[in-house]
Scaffold this active site. Structure first.
Site, PDB file in Angstrom:
ATOM      1  N   ARG A   1     -35.414  62.848  47.582  1.00 38.44           N
ATOM      2  CA  ARG A   1     -36.345  63.796  46.965  1.00 38.44           C
ATOM      3  C   ARG A   1     -37.120  64.605  48.003  1.00 38.44           C
ATOM      4  NH1 ARG A   1     -37.813  62.608  41.658  1.00 38.44           N
ATOM      5  NH2 ARG A   1     -40.028  62.647  42.044  1.00 38.44           N
TER       6      ARG A   1
ATOM      7  N   LYS B   1     -28.967  47.056  38.235  1.00 41.50           N
ATOM      8  CA  LYS B   1     -29.665  46.162  37.323  1.00 41.50           C
ATOM      9  C   LYS B   1     -31.142  46.554  37.306  1.00 41.50           C
ATOM     10  CE  LYS B   1     -31.172  41.379  37.830  1.00 41.50           C
ATOM     11  NZ  LYS B   1     -32.340  41.478  38.666  1.00 41.50           N
TER      12      LYS B   1
ATOM     13  N   HIS C   1     -25.101  42.058  41.062  1.00 35.25           N
ATOM     14  CA  HIS C   1     -24.535  41.851  42.400  1.00 35.25           C
ATOM     15  C   HIS C   1     -23.986  40.439  42.588  1.00 35.25           C
ATOM     16  CE1 HIS C   1     -28.500  40.124  43.492  1.00 35.25           C
ATOM     17  NE2 HIS C   1     -27.877  39.564  44.503  1.00 35.25           N
TER      18      HIS C   1
ATOM     19  N   LYS D   1     -20.339  38.263  44.805  1.00 34.21           N
ATOM     20  CA  LYS D   1     -20.352  37.142  45.763  1.00 34.21           C
ATOM     21  C   LYS D   1     -19.022  36.399  45.672  1.00 34.21           C
ATOM     22  CE  LYS D   1     -25.331  36.296  45.286  1.00 34.21           C
ATOM     23  NZ  LYS D   1     -26.068  36.280  46.529  1.00 34.21           N
TER      24      LYS D   1
ATOM     25  N   GLU E   1     -35.459  29.590  44.737  1.00 35.50           N
ATOM     26  CA  GLU E   1     -35.744  30.305  45.978  1.00 35.50           C
ATOM     27  C   GLU E   1     -37.051  29.795  46.570  1.00 35.50           C
ATOM     28  OE1 GLU E   1     -34.507  34.823  45.610  1.00 35.50           O
ATOM     29  OE2 GLU E   1     -35.479  34.195  43.772  1.00 35.50           O
TER      30      GLU E   1
ATOM     31  N   ASP F   1     -35.476  38.534  35.160  1.00 40.09           N
ATOM     32  CA  ASP F   1     -35.081  38.893  36.520  1.00 40.09           C
ATOM     33  C   ASP F   1     -33.812  38.157  36.950  1.00 40.09           C
ATOM     34  OD1 ASP F   1     -35.472  40.156  39.056  1.00 40.09           O
ATOM     35  OD2 ASP F   1     -36.245  38.262  39.858  1.00 40.09           O
TER      36      ASP F   1
ATOM     37  N   HIS G   1     -27.749  37.339  36.251  1.00 40.95           N
ATOM     38  CA  HIS G   1     -27.061  36.544  37.275  1.00 40.95           C
ATOM     39  C   HIS G   1     -26.646  35.156  36.755  1.00 40.95           C
ATOM     40  CE1 HIS G   1     -28.400  39.697  39.805  1.00 40.95           C
ATOM     41  NE2 HIS G   1     -29.555  39.198  40.172  1.00 40.95           N
TER      42      HIS G   1
ATOM     43  N   LYS H   1     -39.048  30.773  41.731  1.00 43.52           N
ATOM     44  CA  LYS H   1     -39.485  31.278  43.032  1.00 43.52           C
ATOM     45  C   LYS H   1     -40.411  30.219  43.632  1.00 43.52           C
ATOM     46  CE  LYS H   1     -38.431  35.945  42.609  1.00 43.52           C
ATOM     47  NZ  LYS H   1     -37.152  36.265  43.269  1.00 43.52           N
TER      48      LYS H   1
END
Ligand code: BG6
Length: 491
Positions: A47, A150, A180, A184, A218, A237, A242, A341
């Site tokens: 942009r 996504k 994604h 993998k 994670e 999320d 996933h 998380k």
């Protein structure tokens, strides 16, 4: 190797993080491996005005940051010269017409065009409209494809609205919806483990399997994405796409042929066969929690609310659900899916617990099959063997099959995804029916959680699964598996 047509990849949002960290480096790697068609070009759209030579310098720094090594000057130059920059200024009402004119220079840009929308989801529909109005999606002379990052919608209604809007201009074969995880290699290995071995299929059903766990944990927190995350939550999320894809690959039937279409068809079937979650009994089917302060690898970290700077948020950073599939194969087998998380360790895996063995000795464990996706890629089968000695005692011993051995290539998910995009192979991309099935299933939980403003359960950062999640398990002896690491066998 499938032949790839010469094409131009047009990246919207090219100066953003995804492009800098994943897309440009992955394209460079593909070029180094000789996988890009000879005349292929990359047109980055941003942009703001940026001189082409400065953009090429910027690309050099993206590659240096990512790979931190010297490149073969021939490959490096070839890659840099594939790259061009185009400014689509926000106040320019003719921006897309100018883009069309730029792309019509056939001496530079091959006319097969793939548009990668690495943009805010709220811009997807309007950019597709603008591309169509400029005639850039017309396939009469060359192929035209659009990649949508996504998330595809934020619930069933918005996913359907987006679908309705983009299908005014695009056929399903032109739409590449990203998850994604499908890029993998370890996820692609799930089907091969199941169907390229004789031993697993006969055991892969309710007669032998007690339950399945699909996990993504994670140690990372939400980082700088607080605003996005607070509007999203862990369920949307990670689980919506996933983990539901991991579930589909683990539980789908054997496809008639091992072709992209047949694999997608079986995934759709199994996702559509999952029983709706009984909302009146939500407490026994879904659990949410939020991380508080704690320690990760010995370092103090803030709690979610401190990072967000909003003490009122009840958005989940831990989500666990229980699902059942309504097919003869999976009759009565609970599938527990969780993501978190700021847990004590990072791992993504599928763990399958088999039913009780005919013999039952004190301290005997059950058989488990673990397919570990990351950080290490391996399949582990745990069997009971006699402890040498005078007593009749057994212990659980792992039989490990590492998927990666010294010298194997390490491919980023985006390398596979971008290659498939150029090849016109949609097997690693989501079909709209998969997206819809997943939203249909999770929407009622999302809605119930959104309405429930009561205080959310908190777990300290760096801890393991809260014992309170017990409520979703069917039997007292079922609980999350923790030890799925392969530390003793790192390759
Ligand atoms: C993204 C989520 O889609 O996947 C992130 O938005 C998450 O919150 C990430 O951290 C995990 O991806 P990976 O490949 O690192 O496991």
């Amino acid at each position: 190797m499938t032949k790839i047509d010469d094409c131009t990849l047009v990246i919207f949002g090219a100066s953003g993080n995804l492009s800098r960290i994943k897309l440009i480096p992955s394209l460079f790697r593909l070029d180094s491996l000789g996988r890009l068609p000879e005349r292929m070009k990359i047109l980055s759209v941003g942009r703001s005005e940026v001189e082409e030579s400065l953009w090429q310098d910027d690309i050099k720094s993206m590659l240096d940051n990512k790979f931190k090594k010297k490149f073969d000057p021939k490959v490096f130059d070839r890659f840099i010269h594939r790259n061009f920059y185009h400014a689509n200024l926000p106040d320019d009402t003719h921006a897309f017409e100018r883009l069309r004119v730029r792309l019509s220079d056939i001496s530079t840009f091959p006319q097969n065009l793939a548009f990668f929308l690495s943009l805010r989801p709220s811009d997807f529909a309007s950019i597709v409209d603008l591309l169509a109005n400029a005639g850039l999606l017309d396939e009469s002379k060359a192929w035209r494809r659009v990649v949508i990052e996504k998330p595809f919608g934020t619930d069933l209604e918005t996913a359907q609205a987006l679908q309705k809007s983009i299908t005014k201009h695009l056929k399903e074969t032109q739409i590449y919806r990203i998850d994604h995880y499908l890029g993998k290699s370890a996820l692609q290995n799930i089907l091969l483990t199941r169907f390229a071995n004789h031993v697993f299929d006969p055991l892969w059903n309710h007669n032998h399997i007690d339950h399945i766990q699909i996990t993504n944990n994670e140690t990372l927190g939400v980082g700088e994405r607080t605003k996005f995350y607070d509007a999203t939550g862990a369920l949307r999320d990670m689980i919506q796409s996933h983990l539901m894809q991991m579930l589909a690959l683990t539980t789908m039937e054997m496809p008639e042929k091992f072709s992209p279409e047949n694999i997608r068809t079986e995934k759709i079937k199994v996702l559509e066969s999952i029983k709706p979650i009984p909302i009146h009994a939500l407490k026994n089917h879904a659990f949410k929690a939020q991380y508080g302060r704690g320690k990760i690898n010995g370092e103090e970290v803030k709690g979610y609310l401190e990072e967000l700077e909003d003490p009122k948020s009840v958005v989940e950073t831990y989500a666990a659900i229980k699902l059942y599939i309504n097919t003869p194969r999976w009759k009565g087998v609970p599938i527990y899916v969780r993501t978190a998380k700021r847990l004590h360790a990072s791992n993504t895996a599928i763990a399958i617990k088999f039913k009780k063995a005919p013999l039952s000795l004190p301290e005997q464990d059950d058989n488990w099959l673990v397919i570990s996706i990351q950080p290490n890629e391996f399949t582990r089968f745990e069997i009971q063997t006699k402890i040498p000695g005078l007593d009749t005692k057994v212990r659980s011993v792992p039989m490990d099959a590492p998927s990666r051995i010294t010298g194997d290539e390490s491919i980023d998910a985006y390398e596979s995804l971008l290659l498939n995009l150029m090849q016109g192979d949609q097997s690693l991309y989501l079909h709209i029916n998969e997206v819809e099935a997943s939203w249909r299933l999770l929407d009622p939980i999302i809605k119930a959680w959104n309405e429930d403003k009561s205080p959310v359960f908190t777990y300290p950062s760096g801890s393991s699964d809260p014992v309170e999640t017990k409520v979703i398990f069917d039997k007292p002896e079922q609980f999350w598996r923790h030890s799925i690491e392969i530390n003793d066998n790192k390759l």
